[in-house]
Enzyme design. Structure first.
Site, PDB file in Angstrom:
ATOM      1  CD  GLU A   1      -0.092   3.015   6.027  1.00 42.25           C
ATOM      2  OE1 GLU A   1      -1.189   2.663   5.547  1.00 42.25           O
ATOM      3  OE2 GLU A   1       0.602   3.917   5.517  1.00 42.25           O
TER       4      GLU A   1
ATOM      5  CG  ASP B   1       5.260   0.811   0.679  1.00 41.26           C
ATOM      6  OD1 ASP B   1       5.257   1.734   1.513  1.00 41.26           O
ATOM      7  OD2 ASP B   1       4.361   0.654  -0.163  1.00 41.26           O
TER       8      ASP B   1
END
Length: 534
Positions: free
Chosen positions: A218, A36
């Site tokens: 997402e 991420d």
């Protein structure tokens, strides 16, 4: 210029100039361990934030997108409470003179994830930070009732209005859609959320690309160019090799809060190859001179289900139609030019590091899982054992390499001690293009092998190890060993505790930096010195 004279000049250049000059400045992926990634470029400095063991947020700073020092914890979660655990995918922004951290956090139960905002007390990204509370990501803005599960949130401005986008659940069921809401300031949602699109219009958006599985969206990231607003999102499943990127596009003059004004492109815009898979949850940035666009993303270490991931960076182009062309994910070890406009830093000809402080320092790059490195008790520990969450920890031949040292002929010394394990620990020299991974560097390595009582000299080409010569010597745990290397031209000499045990000629690598490395072993280094003999 006559052809023969030109050929002679080029031949002499090939002989006299170091490889770095001939090849240009390059780097290899993966640049870091982790997932991420979020990078921002502010006033000549790159800032990268990551989750710190899921109970905090850490920050790295660098003047180069592809070379990072060690991490500093800038926010720690409280011991208990609604945002004390599962700190996921933090983002950092500089807004109106303050830094803002947006991160998902919970009380340790995934079902209780919310998006939290923390504001710096000054313009210092290192903090301290003040908790501005949880963002409201539900359907009752007037009463603030039933705040809903939310992760991966970030903010952007479009035509003077600030918005927040995230991945959320419609109710209490584990189904992830993309949502958007307007903001009245960087820490306050001003409207009810709006679901942007369905999460399973195409098979490639479903978990494992299976028609029997749910859709999953997402990691929304905004990309703006020439007035066009694009939303790049991650689809399928982050724990599987099928993770990929899709794209929504806002119609010209459209309202970001109106789902009908968003068009979903029917094909993925970035997806796995045989070599690099599970690619997703990206961010975008530009080099210092603004002349290129770069995508930074994570990929899986292996194809087994799970969250063992590494961070990659590569440039991308734009099509004649004004859309991004991300190309294919680069393979691990593939050499790419450094970002354009990279500042020229002076190369050190000597260094001495005692590891007496609490941090490794910004001029050293660490390549390995962050839980396998620590500076403590005056020593640099590589490959240290870590009991918590062992499923997410992976070995990569952990190493540190100095960013700014460069020499042809060199002498390098280190003092090390084996703490646990039976494999290697030693020094790297004339090393270039370090990356995360076993043998993921070009250069030489001289190391001690505890389990077989060996001193070995070898070289790596970014992927493979080739042993050149070995010598037998008794070794043991909890003893200090002084390891020294002297390389002049092709002649390489390796000494242990003042006694030369290896002398060998090899001319593969002529120039590079220095560092230390372990292989499936925990070793502690209390110093490293290096000097150029040129």
């Amino acid at each position: 210029m006559r052809p023969r004279i030109l050929a002679l000049i080029l031949t002499l250049a090939a002989v006299l100039l170091p490889p770095a000059v001939l090849q240009g400045e390059k780097f290899a992926n993966p640049i870091l361990e982790g997932a991420d990634p979020w990078v921002v470029h502010h006033e000549g400095t790159y800032y990268l934030v990551q989750s710190e063991r899921q109970v905090g947020v850490s920050l790295r700073m660098s003047d180069c997108l592809t070379r990072w020092g060690d991490r500093q914890v800038i926010w720690r979660a409280p011991a208990e409470g609604m945002y004390s655990r599962e700190v996921w995918a933090p983002k950092i922004y500089f807004i109106d003179g303050r830094w803002y951290i947006y991160t998902a956090a919970s009380d340790g139960q995934n079902k209780n994830h919310l998006m939290w905002v923390f504001q710096s007390e000054s313009d210092d990204p290192l903090g301290p930070y003040v908790n501005k509370g949880a963002l409201y990501t539900g359907d009752h803005i007037e009463t603030q009732e039933h705040n809903r599960w939310a992760i991966d949130g970030n903010t952007f401005v479009h035509e003077g209005e600030r918005y927040f986008v995230w991945s959320g659940w419609p109710g209490t069921e584990d189904v992830q859609f993309l949502y958007i809401a307007r903001m009245s300031n960087p820490w306050t949602i001003a409207t009810n959320r709006v679901k942007l699109c369905h999460n399973a219009d195409y098979l490639w958006e479903r978990v494992a690309e299976s028609p029997d599985e749910r859709g999953l969206h997402e990691g929304p990231q905004m990309l703006k160019r020439d007035g066009r607003l694009l939303l790049i999102y991650s689809a399928s499943a982050s724990w599987l090799p099928t993770y990929k990127l899709g794209m929504l596009e806002l119609a010209a003059g459209g309202d970001p809060m109106n789902p009908d004004d968003w068009f979903k492109h029917p094909e993925p815009v970035f997806q796995s190859t045989e070599e690099t898979f599970g690619v997703g949850h990206n961010c975008f940035t530009t080099p210092r001179d603004g002349s290129e666009d770069w995508i930074v993303y994570h990929a899986k270490v292996d194809r087994a289900p799970g969250w063992r991931r590494m961070i990659f960076a590569q440039p991308f182009r734009w099509t004649d139609d004004g859309l991004p062309d991300f190309g294919r994910p680069v393979a691990a070890g593939e050499l790419l030019p450094l970002p354009s406009g990279q500042p020229q830093r002076p190369r050190k000809q000597a260094l001495e590091e005692s590891f007496a402080g609490a941090r490794l320092g910004s001029r050293w790059g660490y390549y390995g899982h962050h839980r396998l490195m620590a500076v403590r008790d005056g020593r640099l520990h590589l490959g240290r054992s870590e009991a918590r969450d062992p499923a997410y920890i992976f070995r990569t031949g952990e190493k540190v390499v100095h960013h700014d040292f460069a020499a042809d002929d060199v002498e390098v010394r280190t003092r090390l001690r084996f703490v646990a394990g039976q494999r290697d620990a030693g020094v790297l020299f004339r090393v270039q293009y370090p990356a995360v991974g076993y043998d993921a560097q070009h250069g030489y390595y001289a190391g001690l092998v505890l389990g077989t009582d060996l001193l070995v000299l070898g070289k790596t080409d970014g992927t493979n190890w080739q042993e050149l010569v070995r010598a037998h010597t008794p070794l043991g745990l909890d003893q200090d060993y002084e390891l020294a290397v002297r390389a002049e031209g092709p002649r390489i000499q390796v000494s242990l505790d003042g006694k030369m045990l290896i002398e060998h000629d090899d001319a593969t690598y002529r120039r590079g930096s220095v560092g230390v490395r372990v292989v499936d072993t925990h070793a502690a280094f209390d110093r490293i010195t290096a000097r150029s003999l040129d």
